[in-house]
Structure formats: C-alpha cells, structure tokens
Design an enzyme around this catalytic site. Structure first.
Site, PDB file in Angstrom:
ATOM      1  N   ARG A 101      -3.546  -1.968  -0.127  1.00 46.00           N
ATOM      2  CA  ARG A 101      -3.937  -0.955   0.704  1.00 46.00           C
ATOM      3  C   ARG A 101      -5.223  -0.579   0.715  1.00 46.00           C
ATOM      4  O   ARG A 101      -5.473   0.408  -0.364  1.00 46.00           O
ATOM      5  CB  ARG A 101      -2.519   0.206   1.028  1.00 46.00           C
ATOM      6  CG  ARG A 101      -2.768   0.833   1.988  1.00 46.00           C
ATOM      7  CD  ARG A 101      -1.381   1.821   2.180  1.00 46.00           C
ATOM      8  NE  ARG A 101      -1.381   2.889   0.926  1.00 46.00           N
ATOM      9  CZ  ARG A 101      -0.820   4.111   1.219  1.00 46.00           C
ATOM     10  NH1 ARG A 101      -0.189   4.356   2.304  1.00 46.00           N
ATOM     11  NH2 ARG A 101      -0.800   5.066   0.133  1.00 46.00           N
ATOM     12  N   THR A 105      -8.923   3.787   4.632  1.00 48.82           N
ATOM     13  CA  THR A 105      -8.584   3.311   5.856  1.00 48.82           C
ATOM     14  C   THR A 105      -7.101   3.443   5.829  1.00 48.82           C
ATOM     15  O   THR A 105      -6.389   3.505   6.874  1.00 48.82           O
ATOM     16  CB  THR A 105      -8.935   2.348   6.536  1.00 48.82           C
ATOM     17  OG1 THR A 105      -8.539   1.131   5.706  1.00 48.82           O
ATOM     18  CG2 THR A 105     -10.461   1.910   6.424  1.00 48.82           C
ATOM     19  N   ASP A 197       2.816   6.311  -7.340  1.00 50.42           N
ATOM     20  CA  ASP A 197       2.377   4.879  -6.996  1.00 50.42           C
ATOM     21  C   ASP A 197       3.234   3.990  -7.769  1.00 50.42           C
ATOM     22  O   ASP A 197       2.998   3.629  -8.923  1.00 50.42           O
ATOM     23  CB  ASP A 197       0.835   4.753  -7.392  1.00 50.42           C
ATOM     24  CG  ASP A 197       0.124   3.539  -7.075  1.00 50.42           C
ATOM     25  OD1 ASP A 197       0.667   2.365  -7.319  1.00 50.42           O
ATOM     26  OD2 ASP A 197      -0.781   3.548  -6.324  1.00 50.42           O
ATOM     27  N   ASP A 200       1.247   1.142 -10.068  1.00 49.76           N
ATOM     28  CA  ASP A 200       0.651   1.689 -11.307  1.00 49.76           C
ATOM     29  C   ASP A 200       1.903   1.980 -12.167  1.00 49.76           C
ATOM     30  O   ASP A 200       1.662   1.782 -13.298  1.00 49.76           O
ATOM     31  CB  ASP A 200      -0.390   3.109 -10.939  1.00 49.76           C
ATOM     32  CG  ASP A 200      -1.465   2.598 -10.281  1.00 49.76           C
ATOM     33  OD1 ASP A 200      -1.848   1.347 -10.636  1.00 49.76           O
ATOM     34  OD2 ASP A 200      -1.956   3.533  -9.714  1.00 49.76           O
TER      35      ASP A 200
END
Ligand code: PRP
Ligand code: URA
Length: 206
Positions: A101, A105, A197, A200
């Site tokens: 991603r 944006t 995340d 991560d």
C-alpha cells in the site's frame, strides 16, 4: 456476505495478538492459529463426494473434498496465514500475489504475480490479516477474476467497516470472513483499535 467469528478461541487469541507487548515470535504463532480457526469457519460449505473406506473392522462411508483449493496470500502479511491452513488441507495449491500500500495515496501497488495462465483451482481463499481501505483486497480479487477464478473467499483477521463496504461494493459475490470488525480507520488509513502494522509485527521490521 460478511461473517464475523464469535468463537471464544478467536476472541482470546485476537486479544493476545492486539497486545502491544506481544513480540514477533508469539505474534506469528497467533496469526497462524487464528488463520486455522478462520479457515475452519470459512470452509464449512466446501463440497465433498462420498467414497467407501476400508477400516480394520469393515467398510465405512467416507467423504473426500471435490474442489481443488488455492491459498492466495497477499504479500507480505498474508504469508503468515498460509502454513497453518495448508497443514489442514495439504492438497491445496499456494499462489502468491505481491501488493503493498502506497503510504501517501493508500492505493495498492502490484509487484508480484506468478499465477499460471489459466486457473488450476476451483476455490480461492485470499489471505491477508488486514482489510483496511479495501484497496489491496479489491485489487487481488480483480486479478483472480481476470485469471478466471469463479469461487473466491476473503479471509482477514481484522477489518475496518470502510474496507468491508468497499470490498462488498466492488465484489458482492465474495464472502468475507473476519475475526473481528473494528471501529474505523484513522487519518493514515490504519485500523483502530487494530493491532498496528501486521507485516512489521510479523517480520520484526517495525
Ligand atoms: C497491509 C495489509 C494489507 C493492506 C491493507 O499491507 O497486509 O495488504 O495493508 O490495506 P488496504 O485495505 O488499505 O489496502 P502493507 O501494504 O502494509 O504491506 P506488507 O504486508 O508488505 O507489510
Ligand atoms: N495495514 C496494517 O498492517 N495495519 C492496518 O491497520 C492497516 C493496514
């Protein structure tokens, strides 16, 4: 169709997964276990055909799966959902889709696709722990439909209402199975309260 698990084991493991104190090794273990539990619920309608089976005591009526199943993890974070499910259905094929991603944006960017030219499976289980804006999920399902897949299910651990609405609008025929639908997205597109995340935390790269 949106299915949110009500299973106590899912609730328990999800709580551990969210915890900021849960380190990477445990986080991977929980993703693996939650994926198995979700897949169990998401595959309850798979087709079987009857076959006889010889037991030490005689003949029993058994069943075998009729459809070939494809596991489609969205890289990176979806990888952690593969192994546990694959153990439950070792005959499945695994096809990877690489998407990340864009941080500005929030739009998905493709970087990997090795799908063969025509479909080799009847049921595709798309695996990604996070359904946030829905952009990545929609892009992956678009790709599978262009490939020729006709039965697709999307499995995520956490989803935002915004992502569910977007995926349902784009692909109303794709059922969504989640451990939990969270409150909302924040202003940088993260699920709140979420778990942070997912990539991560699994790979220790945060
Ligand atoms: C995360 C997640 C999804 C996507 C969800 O991946 O695993 O693929 O974001 O967001 P969306 O619904 O708004 O598209 P990320 O881009 O962080 O890549 P990674 O798995 O490689 O860390
Ligand atoms: N991707 C993640 O890993 N977490 C989120 O909350 C949203 C997208």
């Amino acid at each position: 169709m949106v299915y949110e698990s009500q299973h106590p084991l899912v609730k328990h493991k999800l709580t551990l997964l969210r915890d900021v104190a849960t380190e990477s090794k445990k986080f991977r273990e929980l993703i693996r276990e939650l994926a198995i539990l979700l897949a169990y619920e998401a595959t309850a309608d798979l087709q079987v055909r009857p076959v006889p089976v010889q037991t030490p005591m005689g003949e029993a009526q058994g069943h075998v799966l009729t459809d070939k199943i494809g596991l489609i993890p969205i890289l990176r974070a979806g990888l952690g959902m593969v192994d546990g499910i694959w153990e439950m259905m070792p005959g499945a094929e695994v096809w990877h889709i690489g998407l990340y991603r864009d941080e500005e944006t929030l739009r998905p960017v493709f970087y990997y696709n090795k799908l063969p030219t025509s479909p080799t499976v009847q049921v595709c289980l798309v695996l990604d722990p996070m359904l946030a804006t829905g952009g990545s999920a929609i892009a992956a399902v678009d790709m599978l439909k262009r490939w020729g897949a006709n039965q697709i299910k999307f499995l995520a651990i956490l989803a935002a209402p915004e992502g569910i609405a977007a995926l349902q609008t784009a692909h109303p025929d794709v059922p969504i199975y989640v451990a939990k639908i969270d409150q909302r997205l924040n202003d940088i597109g993260y699920i709140v309260p979420g778990l942070g995340d997912a990539g991560d935390r699994q790979f220790g790269t945060g």
